[in-house]
Design an enzyme around this catalytic site. Structure first.
Site, short mmCIF file in Angstrom:
data_model
loop_
_atom_site.label_atom_id
_atom_site.label_comp_id
_atom_site.label_asym_id
_atom_site.label_seq_id
_atom_site.Cartn_x
_atom_site.Cartn_y
_atom_site.Cartn_z
CE LYS A 112 -26.02 53.80 -70.03
NZ LYS A 112 -25.61 53.12 -68.79
C1 LIG Z 1 -25.40 51.80 -68.39
C2 LIG Z 1 -24.80 51.51 -67.07
C3 LIG Z 1 -24.14 50.29 -66.79
C4 LIG Z 1 -24.08 49.15 -67.78
O1 LIG Z 1 -23.26 49.41 -68.90
P1 LIG Z 1 -23.41 48.52 -70.23
O2 LIG Z 1 -22.54 49.19 -71.23
O3 LIG Z 1 -24.87 48.59 -70.59
O4 LIG Z 1 -22.98 47.15 -69.91
C5 LIG Z 1 -23.54 50.12 -65.54
N1 LIG Z 1 -23.61 51.10 -64.60
C6 LIG Z 1 -24.24 52.28 -64.83
C7 LIG Z 1 -24.28 53.30 -63.74
C8 LIG Z 1 -24.85 52.54 -66.06
O5 LIG Z 1 -25.48 53.71 -66.26
#
Ligand SMILES: *Cc1c(COP(=O)(O)O)cnc(C)c1O
Length: 496
Positions: A112
């Protein structure tokens, strides 16, 4: 370039206005009216650039109301070595075919950060570009990763305040500590009684209350949100797929123009949709492997063409993928089906929790995506196998992805390079990783981190290691009622 709603509403925005507003007024998501193309000349230029330069180059085509100088300044600041210690998006080999794209070297150790380190800078500029005089107040409901990444990204941003609410029983001890110790003069964190839905609903009530909006506006504020439906979070995610391709060319692994496959551990469909857009923009992608955990609603959707959220919700060891409504799927529906059919699908989803796509739409999905899922035991086995075979430690989300990537290769014999996205540091989910390797775990999460480090000879990332030494700014034991979230917001802003 103009941004419009996936549901066909009348708004026609430049990117800055779309980023400022977040969601379109008809409930849809903003999408650009054309997708820019990067040709061989662009790729040649990109190959010789640093990550911040690549990011500015790619973003300038999507956010064309920002100047190249603005974007370069923001990308240089966001993706500096200070924020991303191991490089922003390094690519590593894992055996013959698989290449790992590590996206967790940012300040909160999950992917993120790749978007949330740059998006606040884009928002601050958007306020200036749109002549906005008020201060933005970002409200976030989080079940863990997003809250901390948003706090870290927005801390001390110009003319922005951020308030994060988390369910007192819905986040891990590490995540709680990460938020409780957050620094910055414009941040505030509250723990809320109840579960994630209670917190999320509390925020939705505030955001949709026009009296609150008017009162805040009279006092110089407007509300916005930081979740992944904002185009300002999606656009920065397109960059690292293009960057990884350049890195593979640079190390002689592929030649310009060679096709690659990409496997993404998926929850909200944001990260994998960014890869799809990279493909539409000229990145030679064969298949996109959409990897889910036991909450395999997307696997079923890709197989049957029916999206049905009327099903059991499982809590797994890859919690960031425990999702039943993948919001960003709406953007793909829009590209495949157009806005009026998308609006119809979304209203069926809201009314009955289920919709079925038409056969032409299903064909477009099938051409681009391959869906698969991985249960808890296979996730653990993958962590253990990868460590014993390659001496490489992966987290639970990445393990789901790798498992699906391997099965795809076995089942199809597709020999193109398989870029698999690694979305979190193994230390962020230390208990699940440690249990996968040893069959047991400690009660205390920090004990799991220490034991994991001793067992594998890898280092605990600094932002997690120093957590116990930081002072608590937002006491996790002072919990508010969900019904008081609005009063708390007013008080935080010095209103009453
Ligand atoms: C948010 C997240 C995901 C999923 O990503 P999306 O964009 O919601 O599909 C996968 N792995 C981790 C560690 C995340 O924080």
């Amino acid at each position: 370039m103009i941004y419009t709603s996936t549901r066909g509403g009348s708004e026609r925005f430049k990117s800055a206005a779309a980023i400022k507003q977040g969601l379109a007024s008809d409930g849809g998501l903003f999408m650009p009216d054309v997708i820019p193309r990067f040709d061989v000349t662009d790729f040649n230029a990109l190959c010789s650039m640093s990550y911040p330069e690549r990011a500015a180059y790619v973003l300038s085509r999507f956010l064309d109301d920002y100047t190249c100088n603005e974007l370069l300044a923001d990308c240089t600041a966001a993706y500096s070595a200070e924020h991303f210690k191991g490089g922003a998006a390094p690519v590593l080999p894992l055996g013959d075919n698989i290449r790992i794209l590590e996206l967790w070297h940012g300040p909160t150790c999950a992917f993120k950060d790749m978007a949330l380190q740059i998006m606040p800078r884009l928002l601050s500029r958007a306020l200036v570009k749109t002549g906005e005089k008020r201060t933005a107040c970002i409200l976030v409901a989080t079940s863990g990763d997003t809250g901390k990444a948003a706090l870290e990204g927005y801390r001390d941003a110009d003319r922005v305040k951020i308030i994060v609410y988390y369910p007192v029983n819905g986040v891990s001890r590490i995540q709680k500590l990460q938020m409780a110790t957050q620094e910055g003069n414009n941040v505030k964190v509250y723990s809320v009684k109840g579960n994630f839905d209670d917190t999320q609903n509390g925020i939705k009530r505030i955001l949709s209350d026009s009296k609150t909006a008017q009162y805040l506006s009279d006092n110089g504020y407007f509300l916005s949100s930081a979740n992944s439906i904002n185009w300002g979070r999606l656009a920065p995610q397109i960059v690292y797929y293009i960057s990884a391709y350049c890195d593979l060319i640079n190390c002689g692994d592929i030649k310009t123009g060679d096709g690659i496959n990409i496997c993404v551990p998926t929850g909200n469909f944001g990260n994998i949709f960014a890869a799809y857009i990279a493909g539409r923009a000229g990145l030679p992608i064969g298949k996109l492997i959409c990897a889910s955990n036991r909450n395999n609603i997307l696997t079923d959707f890709l197989k049957t063409g029916t999206y049905d959220r009327n099903r059991h919700f499982y809590t797994t060891m890859s919690p960031s993928m425990d999702i039943l409504i993948s919001s960003n799927l709406e953007r793909m529906l829009y590209l495949a089906a157009g806005s009026s059919r998308t609006a119809a699908y979304m209203s069926q989803l809201a009314d009955c929790g289920v919709y079925s796509i038409d056969s032409d739409v299903k064909a477009e999905f099938a051409n681009n995506f391959y869906g698969d899922f991985c249960g808890e035991e296979d996730t653990s086995a993958m962590i253990k196998n990868v460590f014993s075979e390659y001496n490489y430690l992966i987290d639970t989300h990445t393990a789901v992805g790798l498992s699906c990537a391997q099965r795809y290769i076995e089942q199809t014999g597709d020999t193109r390079r398989m870029l698999t996205v690694s979305t979190a540091s193994p230390y962020k989910f230390a208990s699940g990783v440690y249990r996968s390797l040893t069959g047991s775990q400690y009660e205390d999460e920090f004990a799991n981190m220490t034991a994991l480090s001793e067992l594998t000879g890898t280092e605990i990332p600094a932002p997690l290691a120093c957590l116990t030494k930081k002072s608590i700014r937002f006491d996790p034991n002072t919990t508010i009622e969900a019904a008081d979230m609005k009063d708390v917001l007013f008080r935080t802003l010095g209103l009453s």
